[in-house]
Design a protein around this motif. Structure first.
Motif, short mmCIF file in Angstrom:
data_model
loop_
_atom_site.label_atom_id
_atom_site.label_comp_id
_atom_site.label_asym_id
_atom_site.label_seq_id
_atom_site.Cartn_x
_atom_site.Cartn_y
_atom_site.Cartn_z
N PRO A 355 0.82 -1.22 0.00
CA PRO A 355 0.00 0.00 0.00
C PRO A 355 0.86 1.27 0.00
O PRO A 355 2.05 1.23 0.29
CB PRO A 355 -0.81 -0.12 1.28
CG PRO A 355 -0.04 -1.04 2.16
CD PRO A 355 0.65 -2.00 1.25
N LYS A 356 0.23 2.40 -0.29
CA LYS A 356 0.96 3.66 -0.42
C LYS A 356 1.67 4.05 0.88
O LYS A 356 2.74 4.66 0.85
CB LYS A 356 0.01 4.78 -0.85
CG LYS A 356 -0.52 4.62 -2.26
CD LYS A 356 -1.43 5.77 -2.64
CE LYS A 356 -1.96 5.62 -4.07
NZ LYS A 356 -2.86 6.74 -4.44
N ARG A 391 7.12 3.06 1.15
CA ARG A 391 6.85 2.20 0.00
C ARG A 391 8.01 2.15 -0.98
O ARG A 391 8.35 1.09 -1.51
CB ARG A 391 5.59 2.70 -0.72
CG ARG A 391 5.11 1.82 -1.87
CD ARG A 391 3.75 2.28 -2.35
NE ARG A 391 3.24 1.46 -3.45
CZ ARG A 391 3.47 1.73 -4.73
NH1 ARG A 391 4.18 2.81 -5.05
NH2 ARG A 391 2.98 0.96 -5.67
N GLY A 427 -7.57 -5.37 2.60
CA GLY A 427 -8.18 -4.68 1.48
C GLY A 427 -8.90 -5.63 0.56
O GLY A 427 -8.63 -6.83 0.52
N LEU A 431 -3.61 -6.26 -0.40
CA LEU A 431 -2.25 -5.73 -0.45
C LEU A 431 -1.49 -6.26 0.76
O LEU A 431 -2.07 -6.57 1.80
CB LEU A 431 -2.26 -4.20 -0.44
CG LEU A 431 -2.79 -3.52 -1.70
CD1 LEU A 431 -2.96 -2.02 -1.46
CD2 LEU A 431 -1.87 -3.78 -2.89
N THR A 433 0.27 -5.68 3.78
CA THR A 433 0.39 -4.55 4.71
C THR A 433 1.40 -4.79 5.82
O THR A 433 1.93 -3.83 6.40
CB THR A 433 -0.98 -4.27 5.35
OG1 THR A 433 -1.44 -5.44 6.05
CG2 THR A 433 -2.00 -3.88 4.28
#
Length: 451
Positions: A355-356, A391, A427, A431, A433
Motif C-alpha cells: 500500500p501507499k 513504499r 483490502g 495488499l 500490509t
C-alpha cells in the motif's frame, strides 16, 4: 581402512614385497679374498631382510578350496556362512579367498541376496537433519548386518567382469536412497561404458532415488540418443548440459515445459535457446510464456525475467487482482525468486504489492544467551522491533531464506529452518500490509520454545 581399499590390498602387499627385494639388491662385485683366518660373526637380521622373513599371519579360514563345488546360490550362501566375515576381520578373510570361479560365484550370490541398506532414510521433519554419512560396519557385525553387507557388495561388484547375471541386483542397489552413495557409485560404474542402455537404466533409477549430483556427474559416456532419452523420458537434468541447443532444439524447447525437470535446467534451456537464436523464435517464446505458469516458483520467475528483458514488461511478476490469499501467496512466491535475480538496473515489481503508506515490518531476533527481556514480551531470548518501511524503500527481507520458506507454507505462514515468515494482507484487492520475520530458536531449544 576404507571398504574400497580392501579390494586391492593383496596386490599392494605383493608390490611392497617386490620393492623390498629390489631395495635389498645392488650391483654384484667380486668378493675380496681374506688375508688370514678370521672369526665370522653370525649374520644379524635387519632392515628389509628381517621384514621379509617375518612369518605370515595365521590363516583365518580352515577351508580346503580344492574340495569346494558351488552348484547354485544356495551353495554359495552356505559357504559365506562358513567364511563368517565380521566387521573386525572381513578384509583379512576376503584376502584368503582364491582367485577364479569360486570367488565370482560368491560375489554374484551375495549381490543377488540383497539387504545392503545400512542407513534407513529419515522422514522429513523439523529439526531432523538427514544423515550425510554411512558408518563403517561395527566390529561385531555379521553377515546379517546390512552395514557389513554393503561393504561386501562393493567388493563383490569389483570381482565380476561380466555383470549380466546381477543386473537386477545392481538395479536394486542404485535405488537405495541417500546417504548411500559409495555403493551406488560402484554399481553405476560396473557396466562397460559402451553399454549405453544398461548404464542409462541404472542412472535413471539412481537419479530418482535421490542421487542427482552423482548421476549427473557420470553421464559423460552416454551418446546423444541416450542423453535425449535421459532428458525426455527420465527427466535427468544433467543430460541437458551434455547436449547442444543448436543441434537438439526440439529437446530444449520441450525441456522448458517439463515440470519434472529442475528449475535450473529449465531456465538453462531458455537461456541456451535465446543465445542460439538471433531473434526469439515463436516456439521458444510460446514455451517461455507457458513456463510463466509453472507450478515451480523459480521456473515461473525465470521465464518472466527473460520476457521482461525481451522488452515485454507486461509479463513480469506483477500483483494479481485477487481477493484470495492463496493466489497472492503464490504470486509472492514467484516474486521472491524474481527479485533475487534482479540486476541493479532492472525495475522491481514489489511496489505493486504494498500500500501507499508502506509496509509494516516486524522483526524478531533470537539470542539464546541473552538474559534481559528488553522488549517486555516475557522472553529474554527474543527481541522484537516494529517499523514502517516507506513504499519506495521496501525490499523483501532475507530473500534467499524466504525462497526456501515458500516450500513449507501453511496458509499465510511459511517456515525455513532458520526463520518463520508471516504475511498479513488487507483490502478488497489484497495488499501486503505487514510482514513478520521471526528468527527461530536453534533445534536444541526449539522443542522447549516452540512445542
Amino acid at each position: 581402512m576404507g571398504p574400497i581399499d580392501v579390494l586391492w590390498r593383496s596386490r599392494f602387499r605383493i608390490a611392497v614385497a617386490i620393492a623390498a627385494l629390489a631395495a635389498c639388491g645392488g650391483t654384484p662385485r667380486e668378493a675380496s679374498r681374506p688375508t688370514g683366518p678370521s672369526k665370522l660373526n653370525p649374520p644379524v637380521e635387519s632392515g628389509h631382510l628381517k621384514e621379509l622373513e617375518t612369518p605370515p599371519p595365521a590363516k583365518l579360514l580352515a577351508i580346503d578350496w580344492s574340495t569346494i563345488e558351488l552348484k547354485n546360490d544356495a551353495d554359495a550362501l552356505a559357504l559365506w556362512q562358513r567364511i563368517a566375515p565380521t566387521g573386525a576381520d572381513y578384509s583379512e578373510k576376503l584376502d584368503e579367498l582364491p582367485e577364479g570361479k569360486i570367488t565370482e560365484q560368491l560375489a554374484a550370490a551375495l549381490l543377488r541376496s540383497g539387504n545392503f541398506t545400512c542407513v534407513q532414510p529419515q522422514p522429513a521433519r523439523d529439526c531432523v537433519k538427514p544423515s550425510i554419512d554411512v558408518p563403517e560396519p561395527a566390529p561385531d557385525a555379521t553377515l546379517a548386518d546390512p552395514c557389513l553387507r554393503r561393504v561386501l557388495a562393493m567388493w563383490s561388484i569389483v570381482q565380476l567382469e561380466d555383470h549380466d547375471g546381477v543386473r537386477d541386483a545392481l538395479r536394486a542397489i542404485v535405488a537405495i536412497p541417500p546417504p548411500e552413495s559409495e555403493l551406488t557409485a560402484v554399481a553405476l560404474k560396473a557396466l562397460p561404458e559402451t553399454d549405453h542402455a544398461g548404464r542409462l537404466d541404472l542412472s535413471w533409477r539412481a537419479f530418482h532415488a535421490g542421487h542427482r549430483e552423482l548421476v549427473n556427474g557420470l553421464l559423460g559416456p552416454l551418446d546423444d540418443p541416450h542423453l535425449v532419452t535421459a532428458v525426455q523420458q527420465h527427466h535427468i537434468d544433467g543430460a541437458l548440459n551434455l547436449l547442444s541447443a543448436s543441434s537438439q532444439r526440439a529437446v530444449f524447447v520441450a525441456a522448458i515445459a517439463d515440470e519434472q525437470l529442475s528449475s535450473d535446467a529449465r531456465i538453462q534451456a531458455i537461456s541456451e535457446l535465446v543465445d542460439a537464436d538471433d531473434k526469439l523464435a515463436k516456439d521458444t517464446h510460446a514455451a517461455i510464456l507457458r513456463a510463466r505458469r509453472s507450478t515451480n516458483c523459480a521456473t515461473a520467475a525465470g521465464a518472466a525475467r527473460f520476457l521482461v528483458r525481451n522488452g515485454e514488461k507486461k509479463f513480469g511478476p506483477g500483483k494479481p487482482r485477487t481477493s484470495k490469499p492463496a493466489e497472492l501467496m503464490r504470486a509472492l512466491c514467484v516474486l521472491a525468486s524474481y527479485e533475487a535475480g534482479l540486476r541493479a538496473d532492472e525495475p522491481t515489481f514489489l511496489l505493486g504489492y504494498v500500500p501507499k503508506k508502506g509496509l509494516e515490518l516486524v522483526t524478531t531476533t533470537y539470542d539464546e544467551y541473552n538474559e534481559v527481556d528488553s522488549d517486555g514480551d516475557g522472553d529474554p531470548h527474543t527481541e522484537r522491533t516494529v517499523r514502517l518501511v516507506p513504499r519506495d524503500e521496501v525490499v523483501l527481507p532475507e530473500v534467499e531464506d524466504l525462497i526456501r520458506a515458500f516450500d513449507q507454507c501453511s496458509g499465510t505462514t511459511c517456515k525455513s529452518p532458520e526463520r518463520e515468515f508471516r504475511f498479513v494482507m488487507k483490502g478488497g484487492d489484497l495488499l501486503l500490509t505487514r510482514l513478520e520475520v521471526i528468527e527461530r530458536p536453534p533445534c536444541n531449544k526449539r522443542a522447549i520454545t516452540n512445542p
